[in-house]
Write a protein that holds these residues in place. Structure first.
Motif: not given
Length: 218
Positions: A57-64
């Motif tokens: 989820e944290r990685i997805r947030g950074v990517g977003t």
């Protein structure tokens, strides 16, 4: 002989420089956010290598966040490119609404710095004019820059392009306590732009608006 606005240091180049500087600052901010999140991803990888589980989820947030900034940067570049090409044809037939929308996008950061929001009320039918797109945008900016000091409590200026029988007019509305038209454009560069486009500036204190009147063919 070239118009004084085209000479080095002339008001036309000063306007181009002001817009370019503002957009480059926005671009720098976007790149800073991208760089910060790239660094965060690197840190997450290093922590993973030391045995800490990756948080999807944290990685997805950074990517977003990165994708949002890339999209924003792409918009900035497209606007700057469109703006640069407004000097290509000195008397092309242009859509006034499209160019007012471009002006609002180009100057959003400058206006926000003054606490002002600028909106556009587009008509149902396109409003066209045969004129220099660059000069039109420059003139509208001169008007907008001046009238921002007379906004009401909403701190909003609404631009309304309209077609009349023989002219095109651009209304700057939601203003307060307006001075006479002669007190709005006081600098020679502004008067020169008005003259060059065959335009007239009027004030309607009762309606709380300033209007630019332009011939359909310049």
């Amino acid at each position: 002989m070239k118009n004084s606005q085209d000479k080095p240091g002339g008001s036309g180049l000063q306007f181009f420089g002001k817009i370019s500087a503002s957009l480059s600052h926005e671009m720098k901010n976007a790149l800073a956010v991208i760089n910060e999140n790239a660094g965060l991803l690197t840190d997450l990888v290093h922590m993973s290598e030391r045995g800490r589980p990756l948080d999807p989820e944290r990685i997805r947030g950074v990517g977003t966040k990165v994708m949002e900034r890339v999209k924003h940067a792409d918009t900035i570049i497209k606007n700057l490119n469109t703006f640069a090409h407004t000097v290509d044809n000195p008397a092309n037939r242009i859509d006034v609404g499209d160019h007012l929308e471009l002006l609002i996008s180009l100057t959003r950061r400058i206006c926000a710095g003054k606490g002002i929001t600028v909106t556009l009320a587009r008509p149902e039918q396109p409003v066209a004019i045969a004129a220099s797109a660059y000069s039109l945008i420059h003139l509208c900016w001169c008007c907008l820059e001046n009238v921002m000091q007379w906004t009401g409590e909403e701190k909003t200026v609404c631009l309304i392009p309209e077609k009349t029988e023989n002219t095109v007019r651009i209304r700057f509305t939601k203003l307060e306590t307006l001075p006479p038209a002669s007190d709005i454009f006081t600098e020679e560069k502004e008067k020169s732009l008005l003259s060059g486009l065959g335009a007239e500036l009027t004030v309607n204190a009762k309606a709380k608006e300033v209007t630019l009147h332009l011939p359909c063919q310049i």
